[in-house]
Design a protein around this motif. Structure first.
Motif, PDB file in Angstrom:
ATOM      1  N   ASN A  50       0.888  -1.265  -0.058  1.00  0.00           N
ATOM      2  CA  ASN A  50       0.104  -0.074   0.028  1.00  0.00           C
ATOM      3  C   ASN A  50       0.852   1.298   0.005  1.00  0.00           C
ATOM      4  OD1 ASN A  50      -2.554   0.961  -0.073  1.00  0.00           O
ATOM      5  ND2 ASN A  50      -2.317   1.490   2.408  1.00  0.00           N
ATOM      6  N   THR A  51       2.084   1.159  -0.608  1.00  0.00           N
ATOM      7  CA  THR A  51       3.041   2.402  -0.508  1.00  0.00           C
ATOM      8  C   THR A  51       2.597   3.596  -1.014  1.00  0.00           C
ATOM      9  OG1 THR A  51       4.941   0.480  -0.775  1.00  0.00           O
ATOM     10  CG2 THR A  51       5.340   2.944  -1.341  1.00  0.00           C
ATOM     11  N   GLU A  52       1.850   3.667  -2.141  1.00  0.00           N
ATOM     12  CA  GLU A  52       1.458   5.012  -2.731  1.00  0.00           C
ATOM     13  C   GLU A  52       0.413   5.556  -1.822  1.00  0.00           C
ATOM     14  OE1 GLU A  52      -0.140   4.634  -6.806  1.00  0.00           O
ATOM     15  OE2 GLU A  52       1.908   3.947  -7.441  1.00  0.00           O
ATOM     16  N   ASP A  53      -0.818   4.914  -1.344  1.00  0.00           N
ATOM     17  CA  ASP A  53      -1.598   5.427  -0.624  1.00  0.00           C
ATOM     18  C   ASP A  53      -1.045   6.019   0.633  1.00  0.00           C
ATOM     19  OD1 ASP A  53      -3.517   4.944  -2.381  1.00  0.00           O
ATOM     20  OD2 ASP A  53      -4.273   3.010  -1.633  1.00  0.00           O
ATOM     21  N   GLU A  54      -0.145   5.277   1.203  1.00  0.00           N
ATOM     22  CA  GLU A  54       0.510   5.680   2.554  1.00  0.00           C
ATOM     23  C   GLU A  54       1.388   6.949   2.418  1.00  0.00           C
ATOM     24  OE1 GLU A  54       1.916   2.680   5.778  1.00  0.00           O
ATOM     25  OE2 GLU A  54       1.412   1.359   4.426  1.00  0.00           O
ATOM     26  N   ILE A  55       1.982   7.118   1.339  1.00  0.00           N
ATOM     27  CA  ILE A  55       2.931   8.209   1.034  1.00  0.00           C
ATOM     28  C   ILE A  55       2.000   9.327   0.851  1.00  0.00           C
ATOM     29  CG2 ILE A  55       4.528   9.304  -0.459  1.00  0.00           C
ATOM     30  CD1 ILE A  55       5.973   6.688  -0.699  1.00  0.00           C
ATOM     31  N   SER A  82      -0.384  14.515   2.499  1.00  0.00           N
ATOM     32  CA  SER A  82      -1.499  15.347   2.832  1.00  0.00           C
ATOM     33  C   SER A  82      -1.565  15.919   4.111  1.00  0.00           C
ATOM     34  CB  SER A  82      -2.777  14.740   2.340  1.00  0.00           C
ATOM     35  OG  SER A  82      -2.863  13.561   3.219  1.00  0.00           O
ATOM     36  N   GLY A  83      -0.955  15.102   4.975  1.00  0.00           N
ATOM     37  CA  GLY A  83      -1.018  15.346   6.511  1.00  0.00           C
ATOM     38  C   GLY A  83      -1.859  14.635   7.374  1.00  0.00           C
ATOM     39  N   ASP A  84      -2.713  13.763   6.516  1.00  0.00           N
ATOM     40  CA  ASP A  84      -3.560  12.666   6.984  1.00  0.00           C
ATOM     41  C   ASP A  84      -3.059  11.611   8.006  1.00  0.00           C
ATOM     42  OD1 ASP A  84      -5.603  13.940   5.880  1.00  0.00           O
ATOM     43  OD2 ASP A  84      -5.695  12.679   4.130  1.00  0.00           O
ATOM     44  N   ALA A  85      -1.616  11.389   7.746  1.00  0.00           N
ATOM     45  CA  ALA A  85      -0.790  10.563   8.464  1.00  0.00           C
ATOM     46  C   ALA A  85       0.427  11.305   9.085  1.00  0.00           C
ATOM     47  CB  ALA A  85      -0.307   9.366   7.710  1.00  0.00           C
ATOM     48  N   LYS A  86       0.917  10.894   9.940  1.00  0.00           N
ATOM     49  CA  LYS A  86       2.114  11.655  10.579  1.00  0.00           C
ATOM     50  C   LYS A  86       3.193  10.893  10.452  1.00  0.00           C
ATOM     51  CE  LYS A  86       1.370  13.952  14.340  1.00  0.00           C
ATOM     52  NZ  LYS A  86       0.932  14.115  15.856  1.00  0.00           N
ATOM     53  N   TYR A  87       4.438  11.552  10.120  1.00  0.00           N
ATOM     54  CA  TYR A  87       5.872  11.134  10.141  1.00  0.00           C
ATOM     55  C   TYR A  87       6.057  10.278  11.504  1.00  0.00           C
ATOM     56  CZ  TYR A  87       6.708  12.485   5.254  1.00  0.00           C
ATOM     57  OH  TYR A  87       6.486  12.740   3.818  1.00  0.00           O
ATOM     58  N   SER A  88       5.817  11.155  12.568  1.00  0.00           N
ATOM     59  CA  SER A  88       6.230  10.767  13.830  1.00  0.00           C
ATOM     60  C   SER A  88       5.669   9.606  14.336  1.00  0.00           C
ATOM     61  CB  SER A  88       5.808  11.804  14.959  1.00  0.00           C
ATOM     62  OG  SER A  88       4.291  12.092  14.799  1.00  0.00           O
TER      63      SER A  88
END
Length: 439
Positions: A231-236, A241-247
């Motif tokens: 699911n690489t493309e969707d996760e990136i 977009s800011g919907d997920a956090k790198y932290s």
């Protein structure tokens, strides 16, 4: 302070990519007069292509029996196309305040050269600015491994291609593992258990570390699922977009490093002042330390780890998906408005052809960006190479991510070594993401 941190990130990227021989001068420093720093080649031939890089070669047709692998591929292109590649060389000793990355950005933005050899953060910046040509139409691009396309695609364009894939792994003393009946670790939990056994049997510091490469542990744990879960493309996209956090991705890796430090398995005080390989090589070679981390090429070089008195193996970093290679990317790029754009594209196509890449890979014994080029690796590298052949890896740099990965993570790991808490480190990732997204 913010400006200084950005400068440190550029230096960090250069140092961390020491596995690529032509980058050995990138982060050295010197004076700031560009007119005196860039060694200009004679431009008598009308079909001339200007290449900006750290490589030291003053004239395109100078005789040199000790040419590097990269030089040999450029010679091949010159002979086939009738062009002359003029090296615009960054002479590091003449720059005190400007890194290679800063000079490369300035030259690319002002269309001063045709081809550029770029670090990953610079690829990301120039790609987003539209300053680099799309290389996907090159014949050589058809043969690329998918990992190259993933790492060097910015805004939908393939903007850079390397001559080798740099893979990082754990260099382990297999004899010491066998001595204590330990299996080579697959997961973070197994790694901690190995360190515990070594420590209890008199190994003072099981992991030899330096101030550049501990982020490899973080990447292996942070992105094991992102790059290998389908699911690489969707996760990136969610990160961008800011919907997920790198932290949230980074936290497990930082908590793991903190535990290694707290238990005395890594000497943070020594690591923070140690240069890559120089700080830990002696202890590893003398079998005082069973584990170090380094890049693929270090297993081929006697000045690094290419000649040991024990059974050395190179494996991936511990992760939820087992031993995980970590692979950052650099690459050659062509300026969008290059003066000699057509010749530059043809030249790069030859440099990156299977014929040229075979020459390069055989000399340096590295992983080629072309799926058609294979060379036999030394036995020590077989475990790492097997994982890569299975397409199991994580990227330490990705031009498709809005936040630059390798340099930023390296700097924040240093904060951890200097005593910052995991929460404080995560706050820095959140601020980086907010800044990248304009929030």
């Amino acid at each position: 302070m913010k400006k200084e941190r950005k400068r440190n990130i550029k230096k960090m990227t250069a140092f961390c990519l020491a596995g690529i021989a032509v980058f050995t001068l990138i982060s050295c420093t010197g004076k700031e007069d560009p007119n005196n720093n860039l060694i200009k080649s004679k431009e008598e031939n009308k079909r001339i292509v200007n290449l900006f890089s750290p490589m030291e070669k003053t004239e395109p047709d100078v005789e040199n029996v000790a040419r590097s692998a990269a030089d040999k591929t450029i010679m091949l292109a010159e002979e086939k196309l009738g062009v002359k590649v003029a090296y615009r060389t960054y002479t590091a000793e003449d720059y005190q305040d400007r890194t290679y990355d800063e000079v490369a950005l300035d030259r690319a933005r002002n269309n001063m050269d045709d081809i550029y050899l770029l670090n990953p953060d610079t690829v990301l910046i120039l790609g987003e600015e539209g300053k680099l040509k799309d290389l996907s139409g090159l014949d050589s691009a058809k043969n690329l491994r998918e990992i190259i396309r993933t790492a060097n695609t910015a805004d939908g364009k393939l903007v850079a291609i390397p001559q080798e894939v740099v893979a990082y792994g754990l260099f382990v003393n297999k004899d010491m593992f066998d001595q204590y009946k330990l299996k080579l670790p697959e997961t973070p939990e197994e790694f901690l258990e190995c360190c515990r056994v070594f420590k209890e049997n008199g190994v003072e510091t099981p992991v030899g570390a330096n101030r550049w490469w501990l982020e490899t542990f973080v990447f292996a744990q942070a992105y094991a699922d992102l790059y290998n879960g389908g699911n690489t493309e969707d996760e990136i996209a969610a990160l961008n977009s800011g919907d997920a956090k790198y932290s949230d991705y980074m936290r497990p890796g930082f908590e793991f490093l903190k535990e290694l430090i707290d238990r005395g398995y890594i000497d943070a005080k020594k690591a923070i002042v140690s240069e890559a390989i120089e700080g830990e090589r002696a202890d590893f070679m003398e079998q005082k330390v069973p584990i170090v981390m380094a890049y693929w090429g270090a297993a081929n070089t006697e000045t690094a780890y290419g000649k040991t008195d024990f059974n050395m193996q190179v494996i991936g970093f511990p992760s939820s998906r087992g031993q995980m290679p970590v692979m950052p990317m650099t690459g050659f790029a062509v300026g969008e408005e290059a003066e000699h754009a057509e010749d530059a594209m043809e030249t790069l196509d030859e440099i990156l052809s299977d014929e040229a890449l075979q020459i390069y890979a055989e000399i340096n014994r590295v992983i080629s960006p072309s799926k058609n080029v294979e060379v036999e690796c030394v036995p020590a590298l077989k475990p790492l190479n097997d994982r890569i052949k299975e397409n199991v890896y994580v990227l330490g740099s990705n031009a498709g991510m809005k936040v630059e990965q390798w340099g930023n993570t390296c700097l924040i790991v240093r904060d951890l070594l200097n005593g910052a808490t995991v929460d404080e480190c995560m706050e820095k990732f959140d601020k980086l993401q907010e800044g990248a997204l304009g929030k």
